[in-house]
Design a protein around this motif. Sequence first.
Motif, mmCIF file in Angstrom:
data_model
loop_
_atom_site.group_PDB
_atom_site.id
_atom_site.type_symbol
_atom_site.label_atom_id
_atom_site.label_comp_id
_atom_site.label_asym_id
_atom_site.label_seq_id
_atom_site.Cartn_x
_atom_site.Cartn_y
_atom_site.Cartn_z
ATOM 1 N N GLY A 1 0.808 -1.222 0.000
ATOM 2 C CA GLY A 1 0.000 0.000 0.000
ATOM 3 C C GLY A 1 0.833 1.260 0.000
ATOM 4 O O GLY A 1 1.656 1.479 0.883
ATOM 5 N N GLY A 2 0.596 2.065 -1.027
ATOM 6 C CA GLY A 2 1.302 3.347 -1.150
ATOM 7 C C GLY A 2 0.357 4.505 -0.964
ATOM 8 O O GLY A 2 0.346 5.463 -1.730
ATOM 9 N N VAL B 1 0.444 6.489 4.474
ATOM 10 C CA VAL B 1 1.133 5.780 5.562
ATOM 11 C C VAL B 1 2.179 4.804 5.024
ATOM 12 O O VAL B 1 3.299 4.729 5.548
ATOM 13 C CB VAL B 1 0.101 5.081 6.474
ATOM 14 C CG1 VAL B 1 0.790 4.265 7.553
ATOM 15 C CG2 VAL B 1 -0.825 6.134 7.100
ATOM 16 N N VAL C 1 4.381 -1.436 -2.620
ATOM 17 C CA VAL C 1 3.563 -1.990 -3.710
ATOM 18 C C VAL C 1 2.193 -1.322 -3.663
ATOM 19 O O VAL C 1 1.504 -1.372 -2.639
ATOM 20 C CB VAL C 1 3.413 -3.514 -3.548
ATOM 21 C CG1 VAL C 1 2.534 -4.092 -4.649
ATOM 22 C CG2 VAL C 1 4.784 -4.178 -3.538
ATOM 23 N N ARG D 1 -2.578 1.800 -7.426
ATOM 24 C CA ARG D 1 -2.925 3.017 -8.173
ATOM 25 C C ARG D 1 -1.692 3.578 -8.880
ATOM 26 O O ARG D 1 -0.700 3.893 -8.247
ATOM 27 C CB ARG D 1 -3.499 4.086 -7.234
ATOM 28 C CG ARG D 1 -4.870 3.765 -6.674
ATOM 29 C CD ARG D 1 -5.326 4.832 -5.697
ATOM 30 N NE ARG D 1 -4.402 4.944 -4.582
ATOM 31 C CZ ARG D 1 -4.146 6.068 -3.913
ATOM 32 N NH1 ARG D 1 -4.747 7.192 -4.250
ATOM 33 N NH2 ARG D 1 -3.301 6.087 -2.913
ATOM 34 N N ALA E 1 -8.224 13.640 3.446
ATOM 35 C CA ALA E 1 -7.619 14.437 4.513
ATOM 36 C C ALA E 1 -7.168 15.789 3.960
ATOM 37 O O ALA E 1 -6.579 15.864 2.886
ATOM 38 C CB ALA E 1 -6.427 13.695 5.103
ATOM 39 N N GLN F 1 -4.967 15.594 0.750
ATOM 40 C CA GLN F 1 -4.214 14.338 0.846
ATOM 41 C C GLN F 1 -3.500 13.940 -0.452
ATOM 42 O O GLN F 1 -2.353 13.492 -0.395
ATOM 43 C CB GLN F 1 -5.183 13.240 1.313
ATOM 44 C CG GLN F 1 -4.552 11.894 1.534
ATOM 45 C CD GLN F 1 -5.512 10.932 2.210
ATOM 46 O OE1 GLN F 1 -6.388 11.321 2.978
ATOM 47 N NE2 GLN F 1 -5.352 9.664 1.936
ATOM 48 N N ASN G 1 -19.390 13.637 -0.208
ATOM 49 C CA ASN G 1 -18.421 14.684 -0.580
ATOM 50 C C ASN G 1 -18.588 15.068 -2.045
ATOM 51 O O ASN G 1 -18.813 14.190 -2.891
ATOM 52 C CB ASN G 1 -16.991 14.170 -0.435
ATOM 53 C CG ASN G 1 -16.522 14.105 0.991
ATOM 54 O OD1 ASN G 1 -17.320 14.171 1.912
ATOM 55 N ND2 ASN G 1 -15.222 13.968 1.163
ATOM 56 N N PRO H 1 -13.562 11.537 10.630
ATOM 57 C CA PRO H 1 -12.602 12.563 10.197
ATOM 58 C C PRO H 1 -12.673 13.868 10.980
ATOM 59 O O PRO H 1 -11.833 14.732 10.777
ATOM 60 C CB PRO H 1 -12.975 12.795 8.728
ATOM 61 C CG PRO H 1 -14.400 12.410 8.622
ATOM 62 C CD PRO H 1 -14.608 11.310 9.625
ATOM 63 N N GLY I 1 -9.677 15.851 12.052
ATOM 64 C CA GLY I 1 -8.599 15.668 11.087
ATOM 65 C C GLY I 1 -7.444 14.826 11.592
ATOM 66 O O GLY I 1 -6.286 15.193 11.439
ATOM 67 N N GLY J 1 -7.061 11.143 11.090
ATOM 68 C CA GLY J 1 -6.844 9.793 10.555
ATOM 69 C C GLY J 1 -5.476 9.563 9.965
ATOM 70 O O GLY J 1 -4.722 8.705 10.432
#
Length: 512
Positions: free
Chosen positions: A16-17, A20, A38, A41, A51, A122, A205, A310, A313, A315
């Motif tokens: 996960g990119g 974090v 890895v 996206r 965020a 974010q 949103n 959230p 702010g 997370g």
Amino acid sequence: MLSADLADPVPVLVAGGGPVGLATALELAHHGVRSLVVEPREEVSWLRPRAKTTSARTMELFRRWGLARVIRERAALPVAWSDEAVFATTLLGREITRFDRCFGLDLAGDDLVAEPGQQVPQPLVEQVLREAVEASPHAALLTGWRVTGMADGAEGVTVALAGPGGAVREIRAGYAVGGDGSRSVTRAHIGSRYEGANDSRPNFNVVFRAPGLAERVPHGPAVHYWVLNPAQPGLVGRLDLADTWWCIGQGVTQAAGEADPLGLVRNLVGADIEAEILATDPWTARMLLADRYARGRVFLAGDSAHQNPPWGGHGFNTGIGDAVNLGWKLAAVLNGWAPAALLDSYQAERRPVAEATIAEAARNMATLAPELADPRLAGDDAAFAAARPAVAAAVHRAKDGEFHSLDLVLGHTYAGSPIVTGTAGERLPHRWLGPGDSLYDHLGRGFTLVGDLTAPAAAEFAKAADEGGVPLDTFDIPGSKLALVRPDQHLAWRDGDGAVPRDVLRKAVGHP
Ligand SMILES: Cc1cc2nc3c(=O)[nH]c(=O)nc-3n(C[C@H](O)[C@H](O)[C@H](O)COP(=O)(O)OP(=O)(O)OC[C@H]3O[C@@H](n4cnc5c(N)ncnc54)[C@H](O)[C@@H]3O)c2cc1C
């Protein structure tokens, strides 16, 4: 493409990119440890600006990697532009009340922090972190691939990947970190489960472009405009100083939002403006905490381990704290100066922070715009004037902690952690040594002994570090009590806590 030197094996593979996972790789690189991130996206999701609040603490951690200035320069809203949150009947309507000094945005030059907070979407943070990973000699980012499974071994983890066109491959890694978000494959692999609850209220949103809207807003600059319109409560804010805006409709279902996103925008704005809808994103708040953060050589960080509403702010900021805590510890073990037992302190230190964050964000969520939107606010001037004082008071009672949460953001402590001595554990109190010259800029990448170096314990620490191979820098502050600062700027020990330096240092790196 996989560059040959990072292909197989790699000391740390990060699944996960998102922010974090990328931050984990950068912390490892900060300590000279190689990693491979890895990420499915190919590009960051520019129109999904989740965020927007990067906390003062996260900015301090970005400063450690040399990235705080880059983020500030590329953020569309300069930090000096506004630190306010306005509550109004609609974006163009009557003001009810306001907060200033929100989100630590006002702290430039304050001794409290090395960096004020920053409003920045974010995706821009992710883009800057991606570029830093790509520029690093130690980290690599593999996009277009996803982790499909893991197999643990005594010496490492074999990670299965799936890529474009049905391609599959395996990579051997010393350790694996799951920065793979809420549907984490890594969490499933280690048999960890989220505990907690989902909020029942839907949110919707919208990102939209509305030329000329900014000039019509009567409230001046603000990072949040809360809309207490009984017909459609929610929030509106600017993504840039041109024409791009975000808004959140509270209590809006996906079906209703998708059926009429422009209607939602118009209700929040309070006028039938023309707007181009750029993107929509339905979501519900979650209060979830993984029951375990690790098994063997596999760890969770960020949303894979915890999710909070959230409001406030927190997370991704909590996740950056995870990345730094885990990153320096993995590096210490891989660089050979700490036993693997050091890694046990990761869950012990970070899970309580997530627990406290979830509780605070849930408190923030207890009173949102729908609860505050007194119907009289939408009435004539007399009705508005009659309702306003009580609503303003209710807003301040309910929302102050959401905009002013430095006690959580800067004040969380690792006191009681198995690797902290006595009463220590808090973040090293910051101070400016001169204009732009932060005490934090003088800390080493390993441990740092800060304070009056003529104290007898200083020489004992130096000797103990030498014997244990622990990297120890020093920073002399004549007349000041000694403190042992960890790589993450938290205190492992402070003078007066009693223990002898050799024992303090052994404990700080995870020896039982
Ligand atoms: C409306 C809203 C507003 C928010 N506002 C704020 C805020 O102001 N401040 C704040 O701190 N937080 C905020 N958050 C929360 C924040 O967006 C998340 O906490 C943050 O994205 C978590 O980062 P992460 O890297 O852990 O996970 P993610 O951002 O979810 O990243 C996970 C990554 O893993 C990848 N992935 C998934 N599966 C796999 C796999 N099998 N293999 C490899 N990769 C995989 C995904 O593609 C993704 O890139 C907000 C959230 C919402 C919904």
